[in-house]
Enzyme design. Sequence first.
Site, PDB file in Angstrom:
ATOM      1  N   ASP A 191      22.832  15.844  29.142  1.00 20.56           N
ATOM      2  CA  ASP A 191      21.847  16.826  29.611  1.00 20.56           C
ATOM      3  C   ASP A 191      22.212  18.207  29.074  1.00 20.56           C
ATOM      4  O   ASP A 191      23.281  18.725  29.385  1.00 20.56           O
ATOM      5  CB  ASP A 191      21.862  16.807  31.154  1.00 20.56           C
ATOM      6  CG  ASP A 191      20.884  17.781  31.778  1.00 20.56           C
ATOM      7  OD1 ASP A 191      20.045  18.358  31.056  1.00 20.56           O
ATOM      8  OD2 ASP A 191      20.968  17.957  33.015  1.00 20.56           O
ATOM      9  N   GLY A 192      21.293  18.764  28.297  1.00 17.10           N
ATOM     10  CA  GLY A 192      21.466  20.129  27.811  1.00 17.10           C
ATOM     11  C   GLY A 192      21.423  20.217  26.299  1.00 17.10           C
ATOM     12  O   GLY A 192      22.279  19.649  25.623  1.00 17.10           O
ATOM     13  N   GLY A 193      20.402  20.886  25.797  1.00 18.58           N
ATOM     14  CA  GLY A 193      20.311  21.139  24.363  1.00 18.58           C
ATOM     15  C   GLY A 193      20.031  19.915  23.512  1.00 18.58           C
ATOM     16  O   GLY A 193      20.255  19.927  22.304  1.00 18.58           O
ATOM     17  N   GLY A 224      14.584  18.759  28.078  1.00 21.18           N
ATOM     18  CA  GLY A 224      13.649  19.665  28.749  1.00 21.18           C
ATOM     19  C   GLY A 224      12.736  20.332  27.745  1.00 21.18           C
ATOM     20  O   GLY A 224      11.608  19.891  27.506  1.00 21.18           O
ATOM     21  N   SER A 225      13.246  21.386  27.113  1.00 23.59           N
ATOM     22  CA  SER A 225      12.397  22.126  26.175  1.00 23.59           C
ATOM     23  C   SER A 225      11.916  21.259  25.014  1.00 23.59           C
ATOM     24  O   SER A 225      10.789  21.418  24.545  1.00 23.59           O
ATOM     25  CB  SER A 225      13.102  23.384  25.682  1.00 23.59           C
ATOM     26  OG  SER A 225      14.467  23.166  25.531  1.00 23.59           O
ATOM     27  N   MET A 283      27.488  16.953  31.087  1.00 23.10           N
ATOM     28  CA  MET A 283      26.689  18.135  30.731  1.00 23.10           C
ATOM     29  C   MET A 283      27.045  18.572  29.316  1.00 23.10           C
ATOM     30  O   MET A 283      28.226  18.688  28.974  1.00 23.10           O
ATOM     31  CB  MET A 283      26.951  19.280  31.705  1.00 23.10           C
ATOM     32  CG  MET A 283      26.331  19.116  33.084  1.00 23.10           C
ATOM     33  SD  MET A 283      24.544  18.861  33.098  1.00 23.10           S
ATOM     34  CE  MET A 283      23.941  20.367  32.340  1.00 23.10           C
ATOM     35  N   GLY A 338      22.589  25.358  34.503  1.00 25.36           N
ATOM     36  CA  GLY A 338      21.964  26.566  35.049  1.00 25.36           C
ATOM     37  C   GLY A 338      20.633  26.945  34.434  1.00 25.36           C
ATOM     38  O   GLY A 338      19.774  27.471  35.135  1.00 25.36           O
ATOM     39  N   PHE A 339      20.461  26.646  33.158  1.00 22.23           N
ATOM     40  CA  PHE A 339      19.215  27.058  32.498  1.00 22.23           C
ATOM     41  C   PHE A 339      18.800  26.031  31.461  1.00 22.23           C
ATOM     42  O   PHE A 339      19.654  25.394  30.837  1.00 22.23           O
ATOM     43  CB  PHE A 339      19.394  28.412  31.798  1.00 22.23           C
ATOM     44  CG  PHE A 339      19.809  29.508  32.740  1.00 22.23           C
ATOM     45  CD1 PHE A 339      18.860  30.172  33.511  1.00 22.23           C
ATOM     46  CD2 PHE A 339      21.148  29.850  32.873  1.00 22.23           C
ATOM     47  CE1 PHE A 339      19.247  31.165  34.403  1.00 22.23           C
ATOM     48  CE2 PHE A 339      21.556  30.840  33.767  1.00 22.23           C
ATOM     49  CZ  PHE A 339      20.601  31.503  34.534  1.00 22.23           C
ATOM     50  N   GLY A 340      17.482  25.911  31.263  1.00 23.07           N
ATOM     51  CA  GLY A 340      16.970  25.101  30.170  1.00 23.07           C
ATOM     52  C   GLY A 340      17.025  25.909  28.879  1.00 23.07           C
ATOM     53  O   GLY A 340      17.264  27.121  28.896  1.00 23.07           O
ATOM     54  N   GLY A 341      16.819  25.238  27.772  1.00 22.14           N
ATOM     55  CA  GLY A 341      16.670  25.917  26.485  1.00 22.14           C
ATOM     56  C   GLY A 341      17.945  26.446  25.850  1.00 22.14           C
ATOM     57  O   GLY A 341      17.881  27.242  24.922  1.00 22.14           O
ATOM     58  N   MET A 394      22.511  20.706  41.321  1.00 19.66           N
ATOM     59  CA  MET A 394      23.471  21.741  40.912  1.00 19.66           C
ATOM     60  C   MET A 394      23.621  22.681  42.097  1.00 19.66           C
ATOM     61  O   MET A 394      23.164  23.829  42.076  1.00 19.66           O
ATOM     62  CB  MET A 394      22.950  22.465  39.657  1.00 19.66           C
ATOM     63  CG  MET A 394      23.116  21.633  38.402  1.00 19.66           C
ATOM     64  SD  MET A 394      22.110  22.238  37.044  1.00 19.66           S
ATOM     65  CE  MET A 394      20.567  21.438  37.444  1.00 19.66           C
ATOM     66  N   MET A 441      18.712  23.744  41.799  1.00 21.30           N
ATOM     67  CA  MET A 441      19.738  24.796  41.653  1.00 21.30           C
ATOM     68  C   MET A 441      19.713  25.710  42.863  1.00 21.30           C
ATOM     69  O   MET A 441      18.646  26.061  43.361  1.00 21.30           O
ATOM     70  CB  MET A 441      19.437  25.638  40.410  1.00 21.30           C
ATOM     71  CG  MET A 441      19.307  24.834  39.145  1.00 21.30           C
ATOM     72  SD  MET A 441      18.971  25.923  37.760  1.00 21.30           S
ATOM     73  CE  MET A 441      18.796  24.725  36.444  1.00 21.30           C
ATOM     74  N   ASP A 475      15.879  19.098  38.301  1.00 18.32           N
ATOM     75  CA  ASP A 475      17.052  19.963  38.422  1.00 18.32           C
ATOM     76  C   ASP A 475      16.952  20.847  39.653  1.00 18.32           C
ATOM     77  O   ASP A 475      16.076  21.708  39.731  1.00 18.32           O
ATOM     78  CB  ASP A 475      17.160  20.867  37.185  1.00 18.32           C
ATOM     79  CG  ASP A 475      17.509  20.077  35.936  1.00 18.32           C
ATOM     80  OD1 ASP A 475      18.607  19.501  35.899  1.00 18.32           O
ATOM     81  OD2 ASP A 475      16.674  20.033  35.016  1.00 18.32           O
ATOM     82  N   SER A 527      13.242  16.665  31.524  1.00 16.22           N
ATOM     83  CA  SER A 527      13.546  17.609  32.589  1.00 16.22           C
ATOM     84  C   SER A 527      12.354  18.527  32.826  1.00 16.22           C
ATOM     85  O   SER A 527      11.985  19.320  31.961  1.00 16.22           O
ATOM     86  CB  SER A 527      14.766  18.453  32.222  1.00 16.22           C
ATOM     87  OG  SER A 527      14.848  19.555  33.108  1.00 16.22           O
TER      88      SER A 527
HETATM   89  C1  DX5 Z   1      20.392  22.653  32.833  1.00 15.80           C
HETATM   90  C2  DX5 Z   1      19.651  21.471  33.359  1.00 15.80           C
HETATM   91  C3  DX5 Z   1      18.901  20.718  32.331  1.00 15.80           C
HETATM   92  C4  DX5 Z   1      17.866  21.487  31.567  1.00 15.80           C
HETATM   93  C5  DX5 Z   1      17.864  20.917  30.177  1.00 15.80           C
HETATM   94  O1  DX5 Z   1      21.288  23.097  33.776  1.00 15.80           O
HETATM   95  O2  DX5 Z   1      20.533  20.562  33.989  1.00 15.80           O
HETATM   96  O3  DX5 Z   1      18.370  19.505  32.838  1.00 15.80           O
HETATM   97  O4  DX5 Z   1      16.576  21.425  32.100  1.00 15.80           O
HETATM   98  O5  DX5 Z   1      17.025  21.663  29.379  1.00 15.80           O
HETATM   99  P1  DX5 Z   1      17.099  21.611  27.800  1.00 15.80           P
HETATM  100  O6  DX5 Z   1      16.835  20.196  27.373  1.00 15.80           O
HETATM  101  O7  DX5 Z   1      16.005  22.549  27.384  1.00 15.80           O
HETATM  102  O8  DX5 Z   1      18.462  22.089  27.391  1.00 15.80           O
HETATM  103 ZN    ZN Z   2      19.719  18.558  34.564  1.00 17.79          ZN
END
Ligand code: DX5
Ligand code: ZN
Length: 230
Positions: A188-190, A210-211, A150, A155-158, A81, A50, A48, A21
């Site tokens: 997707d997520g964490g 992502g991160s 999900m 909404g947010f990475g990390g 999103m 948003m 992503d 991501s």
């Molecule tokens: C969050 C996004 C993800 C996000 C994942 O709403 O849909 O794609 O970038 O980031 P990580 O892998 O850092 O949780």
């Molecule tokens: Zn995503």
Amino acid sequence: MIKHAEITERKGMNMNILSPSILSADFAKLGEQIEIMDKAGAQYVHIDVMDGLFVPSISYGMPLIQSIRKVTDRVFDVHLMIEKPERYIDEFVKCGADIITFHVEATEKTGEIIDAIHEKGIRAGISIKPNTQVDILKPYLDKVDMILVMTVEPGFGGQAYIDFCTDKVREVRKMVQESGRDIDIQVDGGINKENIGMVLEAGANVVVAGSAVFKGNIAENVKYFLQQMA
Ligand code: DX5
Ligand code: ZN
């Protein structure tokens, strides 16, 4: 390597795929960082979008996608999103999406949107947030190409992986198996180096990170994930 133009011809889905991501990339070096992940072997680019309504944050949209389309032939895995995604399908196809995934919570037109995406010759994904029941996906199993479970609140990475989502992945895998169709299951997520094995075991085959990809050495991170997924 699966190329942009070949995506609609892809047979035998359910191969394991890494979709980094770019939300966690350094936007001052975005093109460069996408090239690094591409060369290291990541098959998709997760993008992503948003709108500040469906989720609190605002990220990026069509102009950015169009611009990075010049950098790589990898599959553009666009995660919308946004409220009422039906308003923007044509535009995201035009700027280079290969897969468009939208949230069933954001629209009353899920079936129509899947059809509209298919009419454009690309692949359609539907997504559920952590607290949405998997049953809502059932009416679309006969035509959807990918289901995104999900594993954080979008909404947010990390953010930290939500543990109860692992069972949802299992439930979705069971539903997909019963459907008899070749539907990809994305998480997707964490997702990180510690829990990747667990999500694969639960039944996911398209992994967004992502991160965990963009923090530190991108090429090494991609290779680590790909090894775990081989
Ligand atoms: C969050 C996004 C993800 C996000 C994942 O709403 O849909 O794609 O970038 O980031 P990580 O892998 O850092 O949780
Ligand atoms: Zn995503």
